[in-house]
Design a protein around this motif. Structure first.
Motif, PDB file in Angstrom:
ATOM      1  N   UNK A 172       0.861  -1.240  -0.056  1.00 28.85           N
ATOM      2  CA  UNK A 172      -0.039   0.023   0.036  1.00 28.85           C
ATOM      3  C   UNK A 172       0.922   1.189   0.121  1.00 28.85           C
ATOM      4  N   UNK A 173       2.195   1.111   0.815  1.00 34.96           N
ATOM      5  CA  UNK A 173       2.906   2.322   0.620  1.00 34.96           C
ATOM      6  C   UNK A 173       3.407   2.750  -0.665  1.00 34.96           C
ATOM      7  N   UNK A 174       3.831   1.518  -1.535  1.00 39.08           N
ATOM      8  CA  UNK A 174       4.164   1.834  -2.967  1.00 39.08           C
ATOM      9  C   UNK A 174       3.269   2.698  -3.527  1.00 39.08           C
ATOM     10  N   UNK A 175       1.694   2.374  -3.557  1.00 38.70           N
ATOM     11  CA  UNK A 175       0.797   2.999  -4.115  1.00 38.70           C
ATOM     12  C   UNK A 175       0.565   4.445  -3.681  1.00 38.70           C
ATOM     13  N   UNK A 176       0.794   4.848  -2.282  1.00 38.95           N
ATOM     14  CA  UNK A 176       0.627   5.899  -1.918  1.00 38.95           C
ATOM     15  C   UNK A 176       1.655   6.961  -2.365  1.00 38.95           C
ATOM     16  N   UNK A 177       2.894   6.334  -2.497  1.00 35.79           N
ATOM     17  CA  UNK A 177       3.815   7.372  -3.059  1.00 35.79           C
ATOM     18  C   UNK A 177       3.384   7.989  -4.355  1.00 35.79           C
ATOM     19  N   UNK A 178       2.923   7.052  -5.129  1.00 34.86           N
ATOM     20  CA  UNK A 178       2.392   7.596  -6.422  1.00 34.86           C
ATOM     21  C   UNK A 178       1.375   8.542  -6.401  1.00 34.86           C
ATOM     22  N   UNK A 179       0.464   8.316  -5.610  1.00 30.59           N
ATOM     23  CA  UNK A 179      -0.706   9.275  -5.143  1.00 30.59           C
ATOM     24  C   UNK A 179      -0.180  10.440  -4.742  1.00 30.59           C
ATOM     25  N   UNK A 180       0.860  10.453  -3.734  1.00 31.23           N
ATOM     26  CA  UNK A 180       1.199  11.712  -3.187  1.00 31.23           C
ATOM     27  C   UNK A 180       2.143  12.515  -4.330  1.00 31.23           C
ATOM     28  N   UNK A 181       2.429  11.858  -5.308  1.00 32.70           N
ATOM     29  CA  UNK A 181       3.166  12.552  -6.470  1.00 32.70           C
ATOM     30  C   UNK A 181       2.309  13.359  -7.086  1.00 32.70           C
ATOM     31  N   UNK A 182       1.290  12.827  -7.592  1.00 25.25           N
ATOM     32  CA  UNK A 182       0.065  13.334  -8.432  1.00 25.25           C
ATOM     33  C   UNK A 182      -0.776  14.418  -7.706  1.00 25.25           C
ATOM     34  N   UNK A 183      -0.820  14.197  -6.419  1.00 33.02           N
ATOM     35  CA  UNK A 183      -1.565  15.248  -5.412  1.00 33.02           C
ATOM     36  C   UNK A 183      -0.773  16.295  -5.127  1.00 33.02           C
ATOM     37  N   UNK A 184       0.363  16.117  -5.438  1.00 27.14           N
ATOM     38  CA  UNK A 184       1.378  17.377  -4.763  1.00 27.14           C
ATOM     39  C   UNK A 184       2.093  18.298  -6.059  1.00 27.14           C
ATOM     40  N   UNK A 185       3.513  17.412  -6.018  1.00 26.97           N
ATOM     41  CA  UNK A 185       4.294  18.300  -6.996  1.00 26.97           C
ATOM     42  C   UNK A 185       4.174  18.004  -8.504  1.00 26.97           C
ATOM     43  N   UNK A 186       3.306  17.329  -8.864  1.00 23.19           N
ATOM     44  CA  UNK A 186       3.122  16.803 -10.381  1.00 23.19           C
ATOM     45  C   UNK A 186       2.240  17.637 -11.134  1.00 23.19           C
ATOM     46  N   UNK A 187       2.327  18.886 -11.012  1.00 20.83           N
ATOM     47  CA  UNK A 187       1.292  19.622 -11.447  1.00 20.83           C
ATOM     48  C   UNK A 187       1.401  19.643 -13.316  1.00 20.83           C
ATOM     49  N   UNK A 188       2.526  19.231 -13.724  1.00 22.68           N
ATOM     50  CA  UNK A 188       2.441  19.304 -15.208  1.00 22.68           C
ATOM     51  C   UNK A 188       1.953  17.634 -15.892  1.00 22.68           C
ATOM     52  N   UNK A 189       1.735  16.840 -14.870  1.00 17.67           N
ATOM     53  CA  UNK A 189       0.916  15.719 -15.179  1.00 17.67           C
ATOM     54  C   UNK A 189      -0.550  15.740 -15.054  1.00 17.67           C
ATOM     55  N   UNK A 190      -1.338  15.857 -16.256  1.00 16.81           N
ATOM     56  CA  UNK A 190      -2.694  15.821 -15.996  1.00 16.81           C
ATOM     57  C   UNK A 190      -3.240  15.059 -17.101  1.00 16.81           C
ATOM     58  N   UNK A 191      -4.398  14.395 -17.014  1.00 12.91           N
ATOM     59  CA  UNK A 191      -5.050  13.623 -17.923  1.00 12.91           C
ATOM     60  C   UNK A 191      -4.289  12.272 -18.402  1.00 12.91           C
ATOM     61  N   UNK A 192      -3.681  11.675 -17.301  1.00  9.72           N
ATOM     62  CA  UNK A 192      -2.983  10.638 -17.421  1.00  9.72           C
ATOM     63  C   UNK A 192      -3.307   9.398 -16.528  1.00  9.72           C
ATOM     64  N   UNK A 193      -2.929   8.047 -16.915  1.00  9.64           N
ATOM     65  CA  UNK A 193      -2.951   7.016 -16.032  1.00  9.64           C
ATOM     66  C   UNK A 193      -1.652   6.437 -15.805  1.00  9.64           C
ATOM     67  N   UNK A 194      -1.372   6.639 -14.392  1.00 10.26           N
ATOM     68  CA  UNK A 194       0.014   6.130 -14.002  1.00 10.26           C
ATOM     69  C   UNK A 194       0.164   4.698 -13.326  1.00 10.26           C
ATOM     70  N   UNK A 195       0.772   3.811 -14.177  1.00  9.40           N
ATOM     71  CA  UNK A 195       0.467   2.382 -13.814  1.00  9.40           C
ATOM     72  C   UNK A 195       1.731   2.092 -12.720  1.00  9.40           C
ATOM     73  N   UNK A 196       1.518   1.693 -11.612  1.00  5.18           N
ATOM     74  CA  UNK A 196       2.319   1.471 -10.140  1.00  5.18           C
ATOM     75  C   UNK A 196       2.354  -0.010 -10.160  1.00  5.18           C
ATOM     76  N   UNK A 197       3.316  -0.423 -10.826  1.00  4.54           N
ATOM     77  CA  UNK A 197       3.193  -2.056 -10.648  1.00  4.54           C
ATOM     78  C   UNK A 197       4.402  -2.649 -10.859  1.00  4.54           C
ATOM     79  N   UNK A 198       5.532  -2.212 -10.471  1.00  6.87           N
ATOM     80  CA  UNK A 198       6.806  -2.519 -10.278  1.00  6.87           C
ATOM     81  C   UNK A 198       7.550  -3.166 -11.825  1.00  6.87           C
ATOM     82  N   UNK A 199       6.960  -2.684 -12.898  1.00  9.27           N
ATOM     83  CA  UNK A 199       7.223  -3.287 -14.064  1.00  9.27           C
ATOM     84  C   UNK A 199       6.634  -4.465 -14.648  1.00  9.27           C
ATOM     85  N   UNK A 200       5.414  -4.722 -14.114  1.00  2.78           N
ATOM     86  CA  UNK A 200       4.596  -5.792 -14.563  1.00  2.78           C
ATOM     87  C   UNK A 200       4.239  -5.675 -16.033  1.00  2.78           C
ATOM     88  N   UNK A 201       3.850  -4.657 -16.255  1.00  2.00           N
ATOM     89  CA  UNK A 201       3.299  -4.507 -17.952  1.00  2.00           C
ATOM     90  C   UNK A 201       3.374  -3.040 -17.918  1.00  2.00           C
TER      91      UNK A 201
END
Length: 246
Positions: free
Chosen positions: A217-246
């Protein structure tokens, strides 16, 4: 806490356990005041709230069925009353019912789509109208839209709908300074994933990514924190948080 997070407020749906709790605690650690939402398990939501406040954060709990627009409007009202406004909405609430498409009970299809599709739509609609400028909406999809595991057909259909509405909403909010993205976790060590699976099956799936483990869960929370905070130039995207599975 930074100047970017001071005074910001987040509502985390499904924040009473699993990924939702990790997200709530991670955002609180960044200095956001957090509303921990639950759909009925008030005790677990209170555990998350207490953990945040013990660590020096600010948190409240709110309840309501995510698919009920009146209940969720009341939840938004409660957050605004407690903290003065809302800047971030993270919609982790969802259910997963697995079955081959050929044999799926259509009642399960309706139940899952009510929470995953209508619920995401209701929360996104409210957020689109009520977030302050500089805000962020983070919905949840799944990496199974790419891995296409058997028995996930109905679940993938619900999450593909979430991806679609997320990408459209990002463009509809032109000029409002609100980003809209989705996180698509891979297999993550939560009861939602492990329930009903043998240890052999869990180990096999864990070995499918280069790190040879399940996400946390903490791995996924890191991705959310990125999109919720500093990632203002990322918009309208799907961020795949899967360790490189696909």
């Amino acid at each position: 806490m930074t100047d970017d997070t001071a005074g910001r407020v987040a509502l985390v749906t499904g924040g009473s356990g699993g990924i939702g709790r990790a997200v709530a605690e991670r955002l609180a650690a960044d200095g956001l005041a957090v509303a921990v939402h639950h759909a009925g398990n008030a005790a677990r939501a209170e555990e998350t709230r207490s953990a945040i406040t013990r660590s020096g954060g600010r948190a409240v709990t709110v309840g309501g069925d995510v698919a009920d627009e009146r209940a969720m409007a009341a939840a938004f009202d409660a957050v605004e009353e407690a903290f003065g406004g809302i800047d971030v909405v993270v919609n982790t609430a969802g259910i997963m019912l697995l079955s081959p498409i050929a044999t799926l009970d259509l009642a399960d299809l309706d139940r899952m789509h009510r929470t995953n599709v209508r619920g995401a739509f209701v929360v996104s609609q409210l957020a689109a109208n009520r977030l302050r400028p500089g805000g962020a909406i983070v919905n949840f999809s799944t990496s199974v839209t790419r891995t296409r595991f058997p028995a996930y057909g109905a679940y993938v259909a619900s999450k593909a709908a979430v991806e679609g509405m997320t990408l459209v909403l990002a463009r509809e909010l032109r000029g409002k300074d609100i980003t809209v993205n989705a996180v698509a976790p891979g297999p993550t060590a939560t009861p939602l994933f492990t329930e009903g699976k043998s240890q052999e099956e869990i180990d096999r799936i864990a070995a499918m990514n280069p790190a040879e483990r399940l996400g946390t869960p903490e791995d996924i929370a890191e991705a959310v924190a990125f999109l919720a905070g500093p990632a203002r130039w990322i918009n309208g995207q799907v961020l795949f948080a899967n360790g490189g599975m696909a």
